[in-house]
Design a protein around this motif. Structure first.
Motif, short mmCIF file in Angstrom:
data_model
loop_
_atom_site.label_atom_id
_atom_site.label_comp_id
_atom_site.label_asym_id
_atom_site.label_seq_id
_atom_site.Cartn_x
_atom_site.Cartn_y
_atom_site.Cartn_z
N GLN A 4 77.09 -115.24 -33.91
CA GLN A 4 76.55 -116.47 -33.32
C GLN A 4 77.64 -117.46 -32.91
O GLN A 4 77.42 -118.31 -32.05
CB GLN A 4 75.59 -117.15 -34.30
CG GLN A 4 74.34 -116.31 -34.56
CD GLN A 4 73.43 -116.95 -35.59
OE1 GLN A 4 73.81 -117.91 -36.27
NE2 GLN A 4 72.23 -116.43 -35.72
N THR A 5 78.80 -117.33 -33.52
CA THR A 5 79.89 -118.23 -33.15
C THR A 5 80.68 -117.71 -31.96
O THR A 5 81.61 -118.35 -31.50
CB THR A 5 80.86 -118.43 -34.34
OG1 THR A 5 81.46 -117.17 -34.67
CG2 THR A 5 80.12 -118.97 -35.56
N GLY A 6 80.32 -116.51 -31.50
CA GLY A 6 81.02 -115.92 -30.36
C GLY A 6 82.21 -115.07 -30.77
O GLY A 6 82.97 -114.63 -29.92
N SER A 7 82.37 -114.83 -32.07
CA SER A 7 83.49 -114.03 -32.55
C SER A 7 83.07 -112.58 -32.72
O SER A 7 81.91 -112.28 -32.98
CB SER A 7 83.96 -114.56 -33.91
OG SER A 7 84.38 -115.91 -33.79
N TYR A 8 84.04 -111.72 -32.57
CA TYR A 8 83.81 -110.28 -32.79
C TYR A 8 83.67 -110.04 -34.28
O TYR A 8 84.48 -110.52 -35.07
CB TYR A 8 84.98 -109.49 -32.22
CG TYR A 8 84.78 -108.00 -32.22
CD1 TYR A 8 84.32 -107.34 -31.09
CD2 TYR A 8 85.04 -107.24 -33.35
CE1 TYR A 8 84.14 -105.97 -31.08
CE2 TYR A 8 84.86 -105.87 -33.36
CZ TYR A 8 84.41 -105.23 -32.21
OH TYR A 8 84.23 -103.88 -32.21
N ALA A 9 82.63 -109.31 -34.68
CA ALA A 9 82.42 -109.04 -36.10
C ALA A 9 82.05 -107.58 -36.27
O ALA A 9 81.42 -106.97 -35.41
CB ALA A 9 81.30 -109.93 -36.64
N SER A 10 82.50 -107.03 -37.39
CA SER A 10 82.12 -105.66 -37.71
C SER A 10 81.80 -105.58 -39.19
O SER A 10 82.40 -106.28 -40.01
CB SER A 10 83.25 -104.68 -37.35
OG SER A 10 84.40 -104.96 -38.11
#
Length: 203
Positions: free
Chosen positions: A98-104
């Motif tokens: 939701q913050t626009g960061s890439y997450a895995s």
């Protein structure tokens, strides 16, 4: 001068009457004609039913065409190679949060967890179990060992940790004979009622 006009008028009237007599239908002919026309004329009720049927058919056709367009546009594409996600021990998920960061993230499957639990249980059964009687409860617990007369003090910090791991059996009271399970390093990893081990402690 009027006579020629009168003769012409009379001849015209006579000619008209002769033609009329030749072309006028008899009463029987008129009735037969009316009857045939009445048979050919569609009845109002039949016409209304035909019109209603036509309207329904057109409405149904429009609905089918519209619905089939929706199905064609929204139907998922057929996956030719199906997989069973349970065949994999781990699933990695990649997304933009939701913050626009890439997450895995990595998810361990239940099947792998079940296997790990079975292995842990097997190891747990190989652990050393020591029996003792709960002789004092303060903030800490004091357990008198049955085998070698050692007083075991279990600090509140360890008790809290074991309770958080559900490794302390409920309804333990003063005087109860307990089983203290040790891991390979000699650390206490569980406390529960001794069960059949109580006989060993009393012997």
């Amino acid at each position: 001068m009027n006579k020629p006009d009168e003769q012409f008028d009379e001849k015209l009237i006579q000619h008209y009457n002769e033609r009329k007599a030749r072309t006028t239908l008899s009463h029987a002919q008129q009735q037969a004609l009316k009857h045939s026309v009445a048979q050919k004329k569609p009845k109002k009720l039949g016409f209304a039913l035909q019109l209603t049927s036509l309207t329904c058919a057109l409405g149904l056709l429009a609905f089918i065409v519209f619905d089939s367009n929706n199905v064609i546009n929204t139907a998922p594409k057929t996956v030719l190679n199906t997989i069973d996600i349970h065949d994999y021990s781990f699933i990695t998920t990649h997304e933009i949060d939701q913050t626009g960061s890439y997450a895995s993230t990595i998810t361990q499957q239940k099947r792998a967890l079940d296997t790990q639990h079975a292995n842990n249980l097997r190891l747990h059964q190989q652990h050393h179990i020591e029996y003792g009687t709960l002789v004092k409860v303060d903030n800490d617990w004091y357990i008198a060992s049955c085998n070698d007369e050692v007083l075991v003090q279990i600090k509140q910090s360890l008790l809290s940790d074991l309770k958080g791991k559900h490794a302390v059996e409920s309804s333990i009271n003063m005087g109860d004979i307990l089983a203290m399970t040790h891991n390979g390093k000699g650390q206490i990893i569980a406390l529960k009622h001794a069960g059949d081990g109580a006989k060993q402690c009393k012997a």
